[in-house]
Design an enzyme around this catalytic site. Structure first.
Site, short mmCIF file in Angstrom:
data_model
loop_
_atom_site.label_atom_id
_atom_site.label_comp_id
_atom_site.label_asym_id
_atom_site.label_seq_id
_atom_site.Cartn_x
_atom_site.Cartn_y
_atom_site.Cartn_z
CG ASP A 1 -7.80 0.52 2.79
OD1 ASP A 1 -6.68 0.00 2.80
OD2 ASP A 1 -8.10 1.48 2.05
CG ASP B 1 -2.26 0.59 0.97
OD1 ASP B 1 -2.60 0.79 -0.19
OD2 ASP B 1 -3.00 0.86 1.94
#
Length: 482
Positions: free
Chosen positions: A393, A333
């Site tokens: 997420d 990420d």
């Protein structure tokens, strides 16, 4: 170079007048726009997008007098166009661009006589303006201040925490049923036939992260083709997930259990109707996915179902696998959000570019929770009209929350791991939004969610002196009793 976002407020000639706002880019060193529409001066819009206005001879004399004029970008500088428009009596110059809106810059010292407002606008917005408001349109420009916080983030927060908490709880319920089946030999075979869980090992975790990296890079380079593949997969997966979620609820209702038999197999009639409903929901979203007024609601419902089913189905065998998965995806990420802008030609983050959809492509990836921004601002029009949170997420920390819930069930620890990890996830989300509000740029949420959840889970295990068991996982006990 100063590049500022503003709003063009357009009003039609109907009664009552229809109004609509559009994004503009202007240079605050050249012109100062009002912050509100109070006492705004409206100008009649003259559409001259058939010309680039690089010569006074391109437009009949008197056509621009006291009007706002829109011309096409190209062939000469912004200020050269503005000087011609000002000499012909225009009060505002809009320059339509078919490409991405960029900073307005020229050598202003050579054009000190130019005083009229200049703004860059999307050509597609001019077309939309005529379609929605008609040929007689009055316009004005203003630039409201950016809101410090958008309350759509609260909705995103509630959706994310609810999904993680419910997914973890559902995983715990499935684990409890597994333990009961192990303790009851008569139910063991039946339960194992129903069980559809997939267990991640450290090797499959690494393979999964590699696949994620490859897929994201492929999407960046071949977005306009692969986006339809992702949409198709999402429709299929979300329909199945919605069915699994609703079937689990319907299974608790002791009514309407009428069955039919076909090819020596029996199935409840209500489950057939449920399957048709879930397929219809996915099809409706696929057909109307670009309808911004309400399609986001259906996408979020399908997305929540997808995340719930994923968290429940994919099992982490131990905390070791959780650390490997969350650690690698944290690096993934951060790299694709913060590092890739130094690599790409346009200086854009690969993650943000793929999540938001490349410029000029109306199709967006359906792998995000979308909520319309509730605070009106130029940024809403120019950048993203929605607040976004990627499924990853939710799912990635959700797998750790689910493992904590299953460990609670296995060790009868009164949900202490599950509750602590869920609260840590909520704290991580709040921290993400705080940094987002302060930095005014997209954030890799896992940068905050992963440390919060991993550290909290580790502290709970260490405090309870169960770290070794928590790290390796607790195996089923044949002698377990409910």
């Amino acid at each position: 170079v100063a590049a500022d976002e503003g709003i063009l407020h357009a009003s039609g000639s109907g009664v009552p007048p229809v109004t609509k706002d559009y994004c503009i880019i202007y240079n605050s060193n050249w012109v100062s726009l009002p912050k509100t529409l109070d006492n705004a001066t409206y100008r009649t819009l003259e559409n001259l997008t058939s010309t680039v206005l690089c010569s006074p001879d391109e437009v009949p004399s008197g056509l621009m007098k006291d009007k706002a004029v829109v011309v096409m970008r190209g062939n000469c500088t912004f200020l050269e166009k503005a000087r011609i428009a000002q000499r012909m009596g225009a009060k505002m110059l809009l320059i339509a661009s078919k490409s991405r809106l960029s900073a307005i810059s020229d050598n202003k010292t050579d054009f000190e006589d130019v005083t009229l407002p200049i703004a860059l606008i999307r050509y597609n917005d001019i077309v939309d303006m005529q379609r929605v408001l008609g040929n007689e349109v009055n316009v004005t420009l203003y630039s409201p201040p950016l809101p410090e916080f958008d309350y759509s983030m609260v909705v995103i927060f509630l959706i994310a925490v609810f999904t993680v908490a419910l997914g973890g709880y559902w995983s715990g319920v499935a684990e409890l049923e597994n333990l009961k089946a192990v303790a009851s030999p008569g139910e063991r075979e039946t339960r194992w036939k129903k069980e559809e869980n997939v267990t991640f090992t450290p090797v499959t975790v690494i393979l999964f992260v590699v696949i994620c990296c490859v897929m994201l890079v492929l999407l960046y380079f071949f977005y306009k083709w692969l986006v339809y593949v992702i949409i198709s997969v999402f429709c299929l997966a979300s329909a199945m997930s919605l069915y699994n979620c609703l079937a689990a609820l319907i299974g608790q209702i002791p009514f309407g259990q009428c069955r039919i038999t076909c090819s020596n197999k029996t199935i409840e009639v209500r489950l057939i109707f449920l399957a048709l409903f879930c397929i219809a929901a996915a099809v409706v979203w696929a057909v109307f996915r670009n309808e911004d007024r309400w399609a986001w609601i259906l996408q979020d419902i399908l997305g929540v179902a997808f995340c719930l089913n994923f968290i429940k189905t994919l099992k982490m065998p131990n905390f070791k696998s959780c650390v490997i998965l969350l650690g690698l995806l944290l690096l993934y990420d951060v790299f694709f959000v913060f590092i890739t802008p130094f690599i790409t030609k346009n200086g854009a983050s690969i993650m943000v570019e793929v999540a938001a959809g490349p410029f000029g492509n109306s199709e967006k990836l359906p792998v995000v929770i979308r909520v319309p921004r509730l605070e009106h601002s130029a940024s809403t029009l120019c950048d993203l009209p929605f607040s976004l949170l990627g499924f990853g997420d939710i799912i990635v920390p959700g797998l750790l929350v689910a493992y904590c819930r299953r460990f609670d069930v296995q060790t009868r620890s009164s949900s202490v791991y599950y509750i602590s990890c869920t609260i840590a996830y909520a704290v991580g989300m709040v921290l993400t939004f705080v940094v987002l509000a302060l930095m005014k740029m997209g954030q890799p949420a896992l940068l905050y969610l992963v440390p919060c959840t991993l550290i909290t889970s580790s502290l709970v295990a260490w405090r309870r002196k169960e770290m070794k068991k928590f790290w390796k996982g607790s195996s089923y006990q044949v002698g377990w009793r409910p």
